[in-house]
Write an enzyme that holds these catalytic residues in place. Structure first.
Site, short mmCIF file in Angstrom:
data_model
loop_
_atom_site.label_atom_id
_atom_site.label_comp_id
_atom_site.label_asym_id
_atom_site.label_seq_id
_atom_site.Cartn_x
_atom_site.Cartn_y
_atom_site.Cartn_z
CG HIS A 194 1.82 10.46 0.68
ND1 HIS A 194 2.26 9.20 1.01
CD2 HIS A 194 1.53 10.44 -0.65
CE1 HIS A 194 2.24 8.44 -0.08
NE2 HIS A 194 1.79 9.16 -1.09
CB THR A 252 -6.53 -7.83 -6.14
OG1 THR A 252 -5.83 -7.44 -7.34
CG2 THR A 252 -7.61 -8.84 -6.49
N GLY A 253 -5.75 -4.51 -5.57
CA GLY A 253 -4.58 -3.70 -5.22
C GLY A 253 -4.83 -2.84 -3.99
CG ASN A 265 -0.79 6.96 0.71
OD1 ASN A 265 -0.61 7.00 1.93
ND2 ASN A 265 -0.57 5.87 0.00
CB SER A 279 -6.32 -11.52 -9.13
OG SER A 279 -5.10 -11.05 -8.65
CB CYS A 301 -1.57 10.28 -3.39
SG CYS A 301 -0.02 9.53 -3.88
#
Ligand SMILES: NC(=O)c1ccc[n+]([C@@H]2O[C@H](COP(=O)([O-])OP(=O)(O)OC[C@H]3O[C@@H](n4cnc5c(N)ncnc54)[C@H](OP(=O)(O)O)[C@@H]3O)[C@@H](O)[C@H]2O)c1
Length: 346
Positions: free
Chosen positions: A242, A12-13, A313, A41, A129
């Protein structure tokens, strides 16, 4: 390649959502997909390849039968659950910092050190990243002219901090423009319309955790602990991608025309070299490549090269790189006829 049972932990992130998209887009051979997130969640749904998948909380049997487990749920969860997944027979590709510097855990960027992926003992780490896009951009330079020193300043988007930080930039931007008090939850200082010269905690040495990650991870990926890496990491009010100003010092004098040829043909890299053209964060958002522009030598030192490096990223910096690693494993298993021997025997 045969279909695999795949788990996405942190589905879910910000990164997990992107993983689901990347797995579908790249047609990763998924037979069954299990989506995990926090107990908060459990029971909600995520979408994978047009289908809704019910999100589950992790438990002792979550990984039974799982072959590939893509983790993006933070270091604490990785430390607790990655060993459970490995014991169940899965190979874990983890996006957190939990295992990156551990001996026996390969730290892999497929365009740079793909062979390292096959040295795993169940866990493979995805680098930070900011490190990923920098090493993709620097690999051609290093191959041709050697690499002694990197000085880098980063301009990192809020999605690098996760879903809550994306909402914080949206909310506080509106509050700032309305003249209202800003309601901060994630960042130590206001991020709307400002620049935060701190990404993660500042340590006793004066460097932030992020700056030290760029140093340590770059050395591990390039397998060269003599490279000097000096990073200054800043958070900027950009949603995605980024940007980095990279200054590299080489062992041998650099021929820019030769370097440009190498960058043009480097995998996963786009060189912007037309006059007045350079990559920008919004252009890179949603893309998998690392974009390089503003390439220039130094009038004072033929061993110094500067470049502007931009990448998404959440894609190349996290989800895409992790899925590429899983693809390497599948290709290796198919090529060596080891489809049934997914993990190396210790
Ligand atoms: N964002 C980036 O650009 C980036 C790049 C490289 C690496 N990473 C790393 O990737 C990881 C995730 O980052 P993110 O940006 O996606 O963060 P995020 O948006 O905050 O998402 C975190 C995910 O972890 C899940 N989670 C939290 N506690 C859990 C638990 N107890 N059990 C299972 N799942 C749990 C969350 O579920 P709920 O929704 O239920 O809370 C959510 O799905 C971090 O380790 C980060 O360092 C991020």
């Amino acid at each position: 390649m045969r279909d695999r049972v795949v788990a996405v932990v942190g589905a879910t992130g910000a990164v997990g959502q992107e993983m689901l998209r990347v797995l579908a887009e790249r047609r990763f051979p998924v037979g069954e997909l299990r989506a995990f997130a926090s107990p908060r969640s459990a029971g909600t749904r995520v979408v994978f390849a047009g289908r809704e998948i019910v999100v589950r909380a992790l438990d002792a049997h979550a990984f039974d039968g799982v072959e590939v487990a893509l983790f993006s749920a933070g270091a604490d969860r990785a430390r607790e659950w990655a060993p459970v997944a490995v014991r169940a027979g899965a190979v874990v590709v983890d996006n957190s910092s939990a295992f990156r510097l551990q001996d026996g855990v390969p730290l892999v960027v497929p365009e740079v050190n793909p062979a390292d992926a096959h040295q795993h003992r169940g866990i493979i780490a995805n680098p930070n990243c900011s490190t990923i896009q920098m090493v993709v951009a620097l690999r051609p330079l290093r191959d041709l002219f050697g690499l002694r020193r990197i000085t880098v300043a980063t301009y990192q988007s809020v999605s690098g901090t996760g879903a809550r930080a994306i909402r914080e930039l949206e909310r506080t931007s509106r509050e700032y423009l309305a003249g209202a008090a800003e309601t901060r939850e994630v960042y130590p200082r206001p991020i709307a319309f400002d620049v935060l010269p701190q990404v993660a905690d500042i340590g006793a040495d004066g460097h932030t955790v992020e700056e030290n990650k760029m140093r340590d991870e770059t050395r591990k990926i390039f397998a060269d602990s003599s490279i000097v890496v000096h990073a200054t990491c800043a958070r900027v009010p950009v949603f995605r991608s980024h940007s980095e100003a990279v200054v590299a010092e080489t062992e041998r004098p650099v021929d820019l025309a030769t370097l440009c040829r190498a960058l043009r043909s480097a995998p996963g890299l786009v060189l912007r070299e037309e006059a007045g053209q350079y990559p920008m964060a919004r252009e890179a958002a949603g893309r998998d490549e690392v974009f390089v522009g503003r390439l220039r030598g130094s009038a004072d030192d033929p061993r110094v090269v500067s470049m502007w490096v931009v990448s998404d990223n959440l894609r190349k910096g996290a989800a895409t790189n992790a899925v590429q690693i899983a693809e390497l494993l599948c290709q290796h298993a198919a090529a060596t006829g080891e489809a049934g021997r997914w993990q190396p025997r210790s």
